[in-house]
Scaffold this motif. Sequence first.
Motif, mmCIF file in Angstrom:
data_model
loop_
_atom_site.group_PDB
_atom_site.id
_atom_site.type_symbol
_atom_site.label_atom_id
_atom_site.label_comp_id
_atom_site.label_asym_id
_atom_site.label_seq_id
_atom_site.Cartn_x
_atom_site.Cartn_y
_atom_site.Cartn_z
ATOM 1 N N TYR A 86 0.843 -1.200 0.000
ATOM 2 C CA TYR A 86 0.000 0.000 0.000
ATOM 3 C C TYR A 86 0.877 1.250 0.000
ATOM 4 O O TYR A 86 2.038 1.187 0.409
ATOM 5 C CB TYR A 86 -0.928 -0.015 1.219
ATOM 6 N N ARG A 128 2.289 -3.932 3.858
ATOM 7 C CA ARG A 128 2.308 -4.992 2.858
ATOM 8 C C ARG A 128 1.015 -5.779 2.896
ATOM 9 O O ARG A 128 0.638 -6.315 3.927
ATOM 10 C CB ARG A 128 3.501 -5.917 3.093
ATOM 11 N N GLY A 150 -5.755 -9.009 8.984
ATOM 12 C CA GLY A 150 -4.493 -8.418 8.536
ATOM 13 C C GLY A 150 -3.647 -9.356 7.689
ATOM 14 O O GLY A 150 -2.575 -8.982 7.216
ATOM 15 N N ALA A 151 -4.116 -10.590 7.483
ATOM 16 C CA ALA A 151 -3.332 -11.570 6.713
ATOM 17 C C ALA A 151 -3.292 -11.245 5.218
ATOM 18 O O ALA A 151 -2.425 -11.720 4.493
ATOM 19 C CB ALA A 151 -3.893 -12.979 6.932
ATOM 20 N N GLY A 152 -4.271 -10.464 4.757
ATOM 21 C CA GLY A 152 -4.272 -10.112 3.332
ATOM 22 C C GLY A 152 -5.459 -10.650 2.551
ATOM 23 O O GLY A 152 -5.473 -10.576 1.316
ATOM 24 N N LYS A 153 -6.470 -11.174 3.245
ATOM 25 C CA LYS A 153 -7.633 -11.775 2.558
ATOM 26 C C LYS A 153 -8.357 -10.757 1.668
ATOM 27 O O LYS A 153 -8.641 -11.031 0.509
ATOM 28 C CB LYS A 153 -8.620 -12.361 3.583
ATOM 29 N N SER A 154 -8.674 -9.586 2.231
ATOM 30 C CA SER A 154 -9.377 -8.561 1.434
ATOM 31 C C SER A 154 -8.503 -8.072 0.301
ATOM 32 O O SER A 154 -8.988 -7.845 -0.807
ATOM 33 C CB SER A 154 -9.724 -7.339 2.271
ATOM 34 N N THR A 155 -7.231 -7.908 0.586
ATOM 35 C CA THR A 155 -6.311 -7.440 -0.454
ATOM 36 C C THR A 155 -6.305 -8.428 -1.616
ATOM 37 O O THR A 155 -6.366 -8.035 -2.789
ATOM 38 C CB THR A 155 -4.887 -7.281 0.131
ATOM 39 N N ARG A 181 0.098 -13.431 7.531
ATOM 40 C CA ARG A 181 0.612 -12.080 7.382
ATOM 41 C C ARG A 181 2.093 -12.150 7.044
ATOM 42 O O ARG A 181 2.843 -12.853 7.705
ATOM 43 C CB ARG A 181 0.405 -11.346 8.714
HETATM 44 P P1 ADP Z 1 -7.517 -9.222 5.994
HETATM 45 O O1 ADP Z 1 -8.602 -9.032 4.991
HETATM 46 O O2 ADP Z 1 -6.960 -10.610 6.016
HETATM 47 O O3 ADP Z 1 -7.887 -8.729 7.347
HETATM 48 P P2 ADP Z 1 -6.234 -7.034 4.614
HETATM 49 O O4 ADP Z 1 -6.069 -7.449 3.205
HETATM 50 O O5 ADP Z 1 -7.348 -6.109 4.976
HETATM 51 O O6 ADP Z 1 -6.269 -8.337 5.521
HETATM 52 O O7 ADP Z 1 -4.895 -6.368 5.109
HETATM 53 C C1 ADP Z 1 -3.592 -6.891 4.830
HETATM 54 C C2 ADP Z 1 -2.553 -5.872 5.269
HETATM 55 O O8 ADP Z 1 -2.666 -4.728 4.436
HETATM 56 C C3 ADP Z 1 -2.749 -5.368 6.694
HETATM 57 O O9 ADP Z 1 -1.469 -5.086 7.211
HETATM 58 C C4 ADP Z 1 -3.556 -4.095 6.520
HETATM 59 O O10 ADP Z 1 -3.344 -3.207 7.576
HETATM 60 C C5 ADP Z 1 -2.993 -3.572 5.200
HETATM 61 N N1 ADP Z 1 -4.003 -2.776 4.469
HETATM 62 C C6 ADP Z 1 -5.204 -3.208 4.024
HETATM 63 N N2 ADP Z 1 -5.857 -2.240 3.383
HETATM 64 C C7 ADP Z 1 -5.043 -1.160 3.428
HETATM 65 C C8 ADP Z 1 -5.143 0.176 2.923
HETATM 66 N N3 ADP Z 1 -6.219 0.596 2.256
HETATM 67 N N4 ADP Z 1 -4.114 1.006 3.141
HETATM 68 C C9 ADP Z 1 -3.025 0.586 3.793
HETATM 69 N N5 ADP Z 1 -2.862 -0.646 4.299
HETATM 70 C C10 ADP Z 1 -3.855 -1.516 4.111
#
Ligand code: ADP
Length: 224
Positions: A11, A16, A38-43, A221
Amino acid sequence: MIEFKNVSKVYPNGARGLKNINIKIEKGEFVVVVGLSGAGKSTLLRSINRLHEVSNGEIIVGGKSITKAQGTDLYRIRRDIGMIFQHFNLVKRSSVMRNVLSGRAGYHSTWKMVLGLFPKKDKELAIQALKRVNMPEKAYIRADQLSGGQQQRVSIARALAQEAKLILADEPVASLDPLTTKQVMDDLQRVNQELGITMVVNLHFIDVARKYATRIIGLRRSRF
Ligand code: ADP
Ligand code: ADP
């Protein structure tokens, strides 16, 4: 159906999201992605339909590179991808029917959509979609008068009306109680089995994942 080739996402603030991800998901799979917050699922999920750009690597969806696609190509790839969110993302003050029909918007010109001119075929598709999630009698109720579970089933119907070939669901049951969770997950399973729609679902309950997934992908993560 989906292939991640060495995908990383950092990001703008330096956090990361993903590190060197390589995965292949076949058509018709029901994949559940699990991992701690925070593992990256949404990402990962948001990278598949390019709701955000990845920093490195390539993602192939339905044989085409979504990370490289531009203009009409990108639009066509996205039209095959339905999206379901934790907080339903319905237009609250619109009817269920209007919300389900919005899944058809990508098939028509913008001015028709502004005027709300959907062809008869679209209305039939919307009703069929509502039948599939057992909610045809709710078609003309305002979305915000439904329970959370019902709203989530409307968002499934919206993806069906869209004729999505792939559904991405980001924590679809995280705000629901166990009984409603079962109804929503059963609906997702049914559309996967009956219509062959590929599912990629983020969940944080491993027992729910085990019950529904044909495959579970675990994310951890990444440390830099
Ligand atoms: P999960 O869905 O598994 O909870 P995310 O994909 O939301 O995980 O987050 C993975 C990592 O990326 C985390 O460290 C989170 O803080 C970071 N992150 C997620 N979205 C953003 C964003 N929009 N800006 C900065 N960091 C982000
Ligand atoms: P969830 O519980 O669904 O994983 P989060 O609290 O991680 O939700 O994220 C909520 C929103 O905040 C998301 O849009 C995500 O991209 C964003 N976000 C998550 N982590 C960060 C971060 N470290 N910096 C900026 N935005 C973030």
